[in-house]
Design an enzyme around this catalytic site. Sequence first.
Site, PDB file in Angstrom:
ATOM      1  N   ARG A  88       0.833  -1.198   0.000  1.00 37.30           N
ATOM      2  CA  ARG A  88       0.000   0.000   0.000  1.00 37.30           C
ATOM      3  C   ARG A  88       0.869   1.250   0.000  1.00 37.30           C
ATOM      4  O   ARG A  88       1.848   1.331   0.740  1.00 37.30           O
ATOM      5  CB  ARG A  88      -0.953  -0.005   1.200  1.00 37.30           C
ATOM      6  N   CYS A 274       0.578  -8.585  11.129  1.00 34.28           N
ATOM      7  CA  CYS A 274       0.840  -8.772  12.561  1.00 34.28           C
ATOM      8  C   CYS A 274       0.029  -9.932  13.140  1.00 34.28           C
ATOM      9  O   CYS A 274      -0.295  -9.956  14.324  1.00 34.28           O
ATOM     10  CB  CYS A 274       0.532  -7.497  13.327  1.00 34.28           C
ATOM     11  N   ASN A 387       5.867  -9.102   0.947  1.00 36.15           N
ATOM     12  CA  ASN A 387       4.419  -8.888   0.988  1.00 36.15           C
ATOM     13  C   ASN A 387       3.703  -9.679  -0.122  1.00 36.15           C
ATOM     14  O   ASN A 387       2.601  -9.340  -0.531  1.00 36.15           O
ATOM     15  CB  ASN A 387       4.122  -7.385   0.854  1.00 36.15           C
ATOM     16  N   ALA A 388       4.367 -10.759  -0.591  1.00 37.29           N
ATOM     17  CA  ALA A 388       3.710 -11.643  -1.576  1.00 37.29           C
ATOM     18  C   ALA A 388       2.441 -12.208  -0.938  1.00 37.29           C
ATOM     19  O   ALA A 388       2.390 -12.400   0.283  1.00 37.29           O
ATOM     20  CB  ALA A 388       4.653 -12.770  -1.969  1.00 37.29           C
TER      21      ALA A 388
HETATM   22  C1  SPV Z   1      -3.409  -4.932   4.663  1.00 36.85           C
HETATM   23  O1  SPV Z   1      -2.346  -4.443   4.250  1.00 36.85           O
HETATM   24  O2  SPV Z   1      -3.916  -4.602   5.748  1.00 36.85           O
HETATM   25  C2  SPV Z   1      -4.111  -5.941   3.871  1.00 36.85           C
HETATM   26  C3  SPV Z   1      -3.768  -6.066   2.480  1.00 36.85           C
HETATM   27  O3  SPV Z   1      -4.999  -6.565   4.359  1.00 36.85           O
HETATM   28  S1  SPV Z   1      -4.222  -4.669   1.609  1.00 36.85           S
HETATM   29  O4  SPV Z   1      -4.854  -3.719   2.480  1.00 36.85           O
HETATM   30  O5  SPV Z   1      -5.124  -5.091   0.568  1.00 36.85           O
HETATM   31  O6  SPV Z   1      -2.987  -4.129   1.073  1.00 36.85           O
END
Ligand code: SPV
Length: 612
Positions: A88, A274, A387-388
């Site tokens: 993200r 986490c 983050n795969a």
């Molecule tokens: C998170 O990063 O909290 C996820 C994956 O659950 S996503 O938000 O889709 O990047």
Amino acid sequence: MTEKQAHLFKEKCSEKNYKKLISLNNSKLHSFVAKYIELCNPDSFYVCDDSDEDRQYIRNKTVENNEERKIAIEGHTAHFDGYNDQARDKANTKYLLPPDTNLGASLNSTDRDSGLTEVHDYLKNIMAGKEAYVLFFSLGPTNSEFSIPCVQITDSSYVAHSEYILYRTGYEQFKKIGTSGEFFRYMHSAGELANGVSKNVDKRRIYIDLEDDIVYSVNTQYAGNTVGLKKLSLRLAISKASEEGWLAEHMLLMGVHGPGGRKTYFTGAFPSACGKTSTAMLPGENIVGDDIAYLRRKSGKIYSANVECGIFGIIRDVNPKDDAVIWETLNAKGEVIFSNILIDENNNPRWLGDGRGIPEKGINYSGNWNKEKKDPKGNEIPHAHKNARYTVSLYALGNVDSKLDDPKGAEVKGVIYGGRDSSIWPPVQEAFNWVHGVITMGASLESETTAATLGKEGVRVFNPMSNIDFVAIPLGKYIENYLKFASGLKKPPSIFAVNYFQKDRNGGYLTAMEDKRVWVKWMELRVNGDVDATKTPTGYIPKYEDLKKLFKDVLKKDYSQSQYDEQFASRPKENLDKIERIKEIYKTKVKNTPNELFSVLDEQKKRLEETS
Ligand code: SPV
Ligand code: MN
């Protein structure tokens, strides 16, 4: 539908698709689709209804468009995002706000007019040469108080495919809402592609327009930035929930089994990476959801539903020993998208910590990969990204809960907050009451950063309710909503804080991954009044004897008094320092913090000072 719209639609889609659009008698919907088909200018567009035929159409497109490729096991595909587009992007995710609105310093925002101009500029002709997809889904079970209808426009068949796995289809629901304007809208384009990945990531933008319930996402592919119904809609939902008196949370929802066939439902908020997903799918318990839950108060009780019906889970460290439930699904025939893994010589997906060592070579986001491969800066390229992820339907899991599609949701009796905290919180503790838990556990949550968001890892950051990335209203108001939510209830849910990441002086973890199976069992017993606990200045902690028995029963493990003493040692200095940090944030960065927050933290401070 206006004549101009009809003309545009007829020009850009088949008769069959046109019919699907006009069967929805909704002018707001038609205007939205027309506006962005005209602006983005795809060669054509396809409208998906709830049929298997359309689901299959999208699956086929992912392979035809090279957004996914088939790998060894039937139904499995692999997708790659560009290397700097695999998490993200918080910095470029912003609320578009009119000049007189202020959400407080902790939320990222930009001027609405200039943000809209910028993103519409990027969207102009962005789909030239491509096909666009118009899709309908439901947040939450359909035909339920929890449901929110959604429409997504995207030029990515991978995004469309992910949504088909993660959400309930919603075309028929759109028919039912008729002319109503109450729905969420998402406009996404991956932008120009180079070797199949978004090329212009410097122009990556994720802009949330709370006024119009629209999220724009451009020049990115990573699901957390693009799949409208996931985090993009969580932000819209938090704003809607605040107006309507319910909660939209970054939470798992699970049923924990107790003695005598009892099942107790918990929600749990953990920052990304986490332990939220692995808690939700613990062997022997039942998963309802692993990421986003809505909570509503009804007839003196709290009910919750999973917004999704699938999982977009972190695959790193998934191995047969620690994650038996998901391991089985990931190795069986069926629909799974693996993202940002490596495809080995046998066409199998490989990832970090899968227990199979590092492969010699394969294909990953960088193309052909081998152990010696370096990036242009000379850094080694790991075979898979930290983050795969895997995308899979919850119905494919052996321990999915029967309440998943229950329109009423599940009655919640416990709420868990957990962060990545090497040095302060014990493995589990229970709040004295709702207000104490909301303030000292939820609103005071801190966690060390992970690879789920772009930026440095391992930095302790403030992350109230694990929801800071998504809170779309002033934080003080968000906390106040929480306090009100359970006020006056005869028996509000019990609140717990957990910490799976305590470390010793040498940096080793004090608890094992599987120990969380014991902590959830203890919480289940506490909610139902089956075990006593010891009162400390920060909450109730388990009695040694109860844990010893649970370790034996659940894990067949011995649990020693000295382990207990180390894990549950009081840490007054660390707790006092934390209180000061939290108070400072609420004093200086947060608008309209409820006074109760300061008084509850001061009482905790006093208790800590008296015992230290
Ligand atoms: C998170 O990063 O909290 C996820 C994956 O659950 S996503 O938000 O889709 O990047
Ligand atoms: Mn999440």
